[in-house]
Design an enzyme around this catalytic site. Structure first.
Site, short mmCIF file in Angstrom:
data_model
loop_
_atom_site.label_atom_id
_atom_site.label_comp_id
_atom_site.label_asym_id
_atom_site.label_seq_id
_atom_site.Cartn_x
_atom_site.Cartn_y
_atom_site.Cartn_z
N SER A 129 -6.51 -18.58 60.52
CA SER A 129 -6.48 -17.22 59.98
C SER A 129 -5.26 -17.02 59.10
CB SER A 129 -6.45 -16.23 61.15
OG SER A 129 -6.07 -14.95 60.70
N TYR A 153 -7.28 -13.54 54.05
CA TYR A 153 -7.33 -12.09 53.87
C TYR A 153 -6.69 -11.86 52.53
CZ TYR A 153 -9.16 -10.55 58.32
OH TYR A 153 -9.99 -10.30 59.38
N THR A 179 -12.72 -13.64 53.90
CA THR A 179 -13.34 -12.62 54.74
C THR A 179 -13.43 -11.30 53.99
OG1 THR A 179 -12.50 -13.75 56.67
CG2 THR A 179 -13.16 -11.45 56.97
N LYS A 261 -17.19 -14.72 54.08
CA LYS A 261 -17.47 -14.41 55.49
C LYS A 261 -17.68 -12.91 55.66
CE LYS A 261 -15.33 -15.01 60.08
NZ LYS A 261 -14.64 -13.76 60.42
N HIS A 285 -18.26 -9.96 62.22
CA HIS A 285 -16.89 -10.03 62.74
C HIS A 285 -16.88 -9.87 64.26
CE1 HIS A 285 -12.78 -9.91 60.79
NE2 HIS A 285 -12.41 -9.66 62.03
#
Ligand SMILES: Cc1cc2nc3c(=O)[nH]c(=O)nc-3n(C[C@H](O)[C@H](O)[C@H](O)COP(=O)(O)O)c2cc1C
Ligand SMILES: O=C(O)C(=O)c1ccccc1
Length: 398
Positions: A129, A153, A179, A261, A285
């Protein structure tokens, strides 16, 4: 890649039993959440297990998988099996990757490196992440040559975005997972009721706090003013203003596969294909974003039908067992990502807990394939499933 016999974990467990040793964690992974609730602190557990609104999306994810039932076929020679698949040009030993999950240090002090080592030991891709407690370069060190993906992100500042992509490339991450479903955090009552959000204390900021482009935007070093650094992160994190043409930036700044995503609508999947993306992850999610959203497994067949011949379709949200993976393959996924189960494995038993989760999922998938008449994932399709007529969605499996 040497073919792995995932079902051997079953023998290993029984053999250990002859020496008086039983598994440290349950082999029914749906039990891990309850164990974690009992053993770990309320804040971290609430953050991981919690979801958006009253939890209906997370329940719907489970119900949509439970409602579909496998129709096994007999006498089809399943003696030799091979679970390996090619995903985005990468050879994988099985149709499974670890999903990107932020701030793993709240679950275990060994955090992301333990999960990354577990994935590497089992040959399964680890997705780091953006919001991790460990910088991406450290993950590269612990993983060696093993397959790793980076989840972005997408920060508002393009210099920070570019810097993240350059660093991830240099650190050997192969696939970029972008994402889209979290430009804002949803209404999450378990976190709100405890007023708990780990990154407000600077946890999960490792990639940002080590980034030259991020640090260039601070007037004082992170060590001198943590609050200002966290505020700078919040200002950058998530951009609800982004639209489809912005994806060109990703193509210009990443030369490997790019996967979006959080795609649930077939038209968004078509837009992803038109934007030159390589794949999508059909995901809500894990029920953490849109309360009342369509269950991910209900969205999957329509997305697969729309773009399955043009894009790699991956799936997550609600996978807890090997038969769930089988069902996702039958509904059109090439492979699945698993989130909370491996995070509970980490919280309960560090690296070996994560390895246990991976091995249980894949042993169960291997046995489900065999017992349903399949020697490879590629032969699984819609004809292997029926929808249970007596189980309306939502009544069971929450
Ligand atoms: C605690 C937690 C943190 C997460 N953090 C991220 C993240 O940083 N980036 C991301 O793309 N998805 C994140 N996700 C979503 C997962 O990647 C994945 O979509 C979801 O967990 C799948 O559902 P499952 O937990 O039912 O397997 C997070 C999920 C959880 C549970
Ligand atoms: O909590 C999450 O689901 C998530 O994706 C996230 C978002 C921002 C920071 C850390 C995790």
């Amino acid at each position: 890649m040497a073919q792995q016999h995932w079902a051997d974990y079953q023998y290993e467990i029984y053999l250990n039993g002859m020496a008086g040793v039983v598994p440290r964690l349950p082999t029914d992974l749906t039990r891990l959440e309850e164990l974690t609730e009992r053993r770990l602190g309320a804040g971290p557990v609430g953050y991981v297990a919690g979801s958006a609104g009253n939890g209906s999306t997370a329940r719907a994810n489970r119900a949509a998988l439970e409602r579909r039932r496998i129709v096994p076929r007999m006498l089809r020679d399943v003696h030799e099996r091979d679970l390996s698949v090619a995903v985005l040009g990468r050879p994988l030993p099985a149709p499974l990757a670890l999903a990107p999950v932020g701030v793993l240090s709240i679950m275990h002090p060994d955090a992301e490196p333990a999960a990354a080592r577990a994935a590497a030991a089992q040959g399964v891709p680890f997705t780091l992440s953006s919001v991790s407690s460990t910088p991406m370069e450290r993950i590269a060190e612990v993983m060696g040559e093993a397959e790793r993906w980076f989840q972005l992100y997408w920060p508002k500042d393009p210099e920070v975005a570019r810097s993240f992509l350059n660093r991830a490339r240099a650190a050997g991450f192969s696939v970029l997972v972008v994402t889209l479903d979290t430009p804002l955090l949803a209404w999450r009552p378990r976190d709100l009721d405890q007023a708990y959000l780990p990154f407000l204390n600077g946890v999960g900021m490792a990639n940002y706090f080590t980034d030259p482009a991020f640090k260039a935007g601070l007037s004082k070093p992170v060590e001198e003013d943590l609050t200002a650094a966290v505020r700078h992160f919040i200002g950058l994190q998530g951009d609800p203003g982004k639209t489809w043409p912005d994806l060109a930036f990703l193509r210009e700044n990443w030369d490997g596969p790019v996967v979006l995503k959080g795609v649930l609508h077939p038209d968004d999947a078509r837009l992803a294909a038109e934007a030159g993306m390589d794949g999508v992850v059909v995901s809500n999610h894990g029920g953490r974003q849109v309360a009342g959203s369509v269950a991910a497994a209900d969205a999957l067949p329509r997305v697969a039908e729309a773009v399955g011949d043009r894009l790699t379709v991956l799936f997550d949200s609600g996978v807890r067992t090997g038969d769930d993976i089988f069902k996702a393959l039958a509904l059109g996924a090439r492979a699945v990502l698993v989130g909370r189960p491996y995070v509970y494995g980490l919280g309960l038993d560090g690296q070996s807990g994560v390895e246990h989760v991976i091995r249980c999922l894949l042993a169960e998938l291997d046995l489900t394939l065999a017992l349903s008449g399949h020697a490879v994932p590629g032969t699984v399709g819609p004809a292997d499933l029926v929808e249970d007529p007596v189980l309306p969605g939502g009544l069971r499996g929450a």
